[in-house]
Design an enzyme around this catalytic site. Structure first.
Site: not given
Length: 660
Positions: A30, A261, A410, A472
């Site tokens: 890149h 890129h 999280e 859960h």
């Protein structure tokens, strides 16, 4: 400052040339970002960054994170130019080749000056939040004389699009981490093309709303960049500097386009760029004056290192010893004795408590004995049992504590913990529910890849959590975590094993750990604490009464089911041994004779775990069986669920008898 006889443009062009030459030689990479951000990076490394290539692990260096890791040649060029000994020109020539230090994306541990592994976009930025947080926490303990440095980040549009960046940016703003400075490569190009194909966010407004100081500059105007950096250093908030740049700057036909890129420019375009930039030198050739100017910039930090060492020597002896010990990652004297005493108490009292509660009681001991432990939770402190009585809460106004409220973040929490560990001096642990390791997984994987001591406290580890239901209740998560190389996955059976697993996690200097802990109560099964049996990964918890016919293998809460089944089998005249398997990874490391002693080759193997059977076949010999989950869970009290899904002692006995 730049070398007096060497213009900024020449120094920046050295980066551009090395980047396009290395990518061209590798025929992979890149070039666009390094060419676009060369001016910004030159200003940062020659005028602001506090570092010393001769002392790359200096504790009070500024941290530089290339979050846009695809532009790795920017970092490699900077390391070579400023004089890092292990980043030779030969390494640049070997860009992206097997065995080189110059991997496609920066890899922590491959070379000095690479502070973290970047590549998954957004991770570096989130790591940097952890680094900046660690700096403030250690500063509160050891003072400005020993800890007083910045964390700088180069991030691109992709980093800011990724969800983890939103979590990390919000946390940094809330904690007012004013020594965190992000340089945004605002080139408006991503792989697919112009960023307006997919995003129209006003990043400055977004960061401002999260409590950051923001500014916008021309990324090709060195004085404007320098002024913005000076202002950022003086800010009372974290700073975002949006640097408007042209991707592939200097490439006559491709600059400003996605074509620069992720692909080599091509020989003709490289030749055109040399002409455009006024860089007539051969590939990988650096004029002596330009290299000397860069090396002078790299040598700037030597005086700061000497002054810091004098301050360290002048510090009170106890403070100095503690600082040096923590930064070396070594644990304090007496901590193992404290854990041993606690284990003896547990055996004597034989409590019947959830392993998440046992974990908190262990942490009460550990946080007192190992003050560098820094805990937290993703808004589940009371459920994860991660905070101890002695821990003060960290806030924007007070960094003297050791407990962090990460909020419902999280992914950001896990990535920040990696940054805390990478910074050095602290051991991070953080909690959420085991099912949400899916939200943490990219960061857990990087913990393992970078060999960092990060401890993930994952509670509510099975259908045993009960009424919250299948959203859960983790079913496949233990298998998914066990699939990650170099990660220790612990699932303790009782309070003794919980303490042992914590002991092992804290000791594991170059390995992250997951502790999978129950919501429901567990009896204390272990009758002795003289040895850390969990260190073997698996061991015979209850031996067979006579010649062994059956081996019952279980982890966590299901070890009790195995113990009950053993008694029922005895009544049927079948002799079984109960093997507790708290950690597959440690068991795999044991010598074959020990594994045979535990597994009992030739006996019938039945494994019991309230989770997916995936992976258990490695421990179950042909003809054996598995008692566990074959589906998602359901919403009901835990006892009803174990009966409904047939994870019971009776089911184990039936599995044995049908195979006899």
């Amino acid at each position: 400052m730049d070398h007096p006889n060497t213009p900024h443009r020449d120094m920046a062009n050295a980066i551009r040339a090395l980047a396009m030459d290395a990518v061209q030689k590798a025929n992979s990479g890149h070039p666009g970002m390094p060419m676009g951000m060369a001016d910004v990076a030159t200003v940062l490394f020659t005028r602001f960054l506090k570092f010393d290539p001769a002392t790359p692990d200096w504790a009070d260096r500024d941290r530089f994170v290339l979050s846009a890791g695809h532009g790795s040649m920017l970092l490699y060029a900077l390391l070579h130019l400023t004089g890092y000994e292990d980043m030779t020109m030969e390494e640049l020539r070997s860009f992206r080749q097997l065995g080189s230090r110059t991997a496609g994306h920066p890899e922590y541990g491959h070379a000095a000056g690479i502070e973290t592994t970047t590549g998954p976009l957004g991770q570096g930025l989130a790591n940097a939040v952890g680094m900046a947080l660690a700096e403030r926490l250690l500063n509160a303990r050891f003072g400005d004389d020993l800890v007083d440095h910045y964390t700088y980040v180069i991030a691109g549009d992709g980093c800011l699009m990724e969800g983890v960046s939103h979590e990390a940016v919000s946390l940094a703003g809330h904690l007012k981490l004013n020594k965190l400075i992000v340089l945004f490569d605002d080139n408006a190009i991503s792989i697919d093309g112009s960023t307006d194909l997919a995003v129209s966010d006003d990043q400055l407004k977004r960061f401002d709303a999260s409590g950051w100081a923001t500014s916008r500059v021309d990324g090709h105007d060195p004085e404007a960049v320098a002024a913005a950096l000076s202002a950022a250093q003086a800010s009372d908030r974290p700073s975002l500097i949006a640097c408007k740049t042209t991707i592939g700057y200097g490439a006559p036909n491709k600059q400003g386009t996605a074509a620069t890129h992720g692909s080599p420019l091509g020989e003709d375009e490289v030749a055109g760029a040399r002409k455009e930039l006024g860089w007539p030198h051969a590939p990988f050739e650096l004029p002596e004056q330009i290299l000397a100017a860069w090396r002078a910039a790299g040598a700037r930090g030597s005086e700061a290192v000497s002054a810091w060492r004098q301050r360290l020597e002048a510090a009170p002896a106890d403070l100095r010893r503690t600082f040096e010990r923590q930064m070396a990652g070594k644990l304090p004297e007496g901590w193992k004795e404290a854990v041993a005493a606690f284990k003896a108490e547990v055996v004597a009292e034989a409590p019947g408590v959830a392993s998440r509660v046992s974990s908190q009681k262990t942490l009460d001991v550990l946080t007192a004995a190992v003050p560098e432990l820094v805990g937290g939770s993703a808004d589940l402190t009371g459920s994860n049992n991660t905070k101890t009585k002695a821990q003060g809460v960290v806030s924007a106004d007070d960094f003297s504590g050791s407990y962090l409220h990460y909020g419902v973040r999280e992914h950001g929490m896990a990535a920040a913990m990696n940054g805390i560990a990478l910074h050095g001096g602290l051991i991070p642990y953080g909690g959420t529910f085991l099912v949400f390791t899916d939200y943490c997984r990219p960061s857990i994987r990087l913990s393992a890849l970078m060999k960092q001591r990060v401890i993930y406290v994952m509670t509510h580890d099975s259908i045993g959590l009960g009424e919250d239901g299948p959203t859960h209740q983790p079913v496949e998560h233990l298998a998914a975590l066990r699939a990650i190389p170099d990660l220790l996955v612990f699932r303790p059976a009782d309070a003794v094993e919980t303490a042992e697993c914590w002991e092992l996690a804290v000791e594991a200097e170059d390995t992250p750990s997951v502790l999978a802990l129950t919501r429901q109560g567990l009896p204390t099964l272990r009758k002795d604490s003289s040895e850390n049996h969990s260190a073997y990964g698996a061991y015979i918890m209850v031996p067979a009464d006579s010649e062994r016919q059956v081996t019952l293998l279980a982890s966590g809460s299901e070890v009790q089911i195995a113990v009950d089944a053993q008694k029922m089998l005895r009544d049927e005249g079948i002799s079984a041994a109960v093997v507790s398997v708290p950690c597959w990874e440690l068991f795999e490391q044991q010598p074959p004779h020990y594994r045979d002693e535990v597994l009992g080759p030739g006996t019938l193997h039945i494994a019991i775990e309230a989770a997916s059977p995936f992976g258990w076949e490695r421990w179950i010999e042909s003809g054996g069986g598995f008692v566990g989950m074959r589906s998602f869970g359901a919403s009901a009290p835990a006892k009803d669920l174990f009966n409904h899904f047939n994870i019971t002692a009776e089911a184990v006995v039936e599995a044995v008898k049908t195979r006899f």
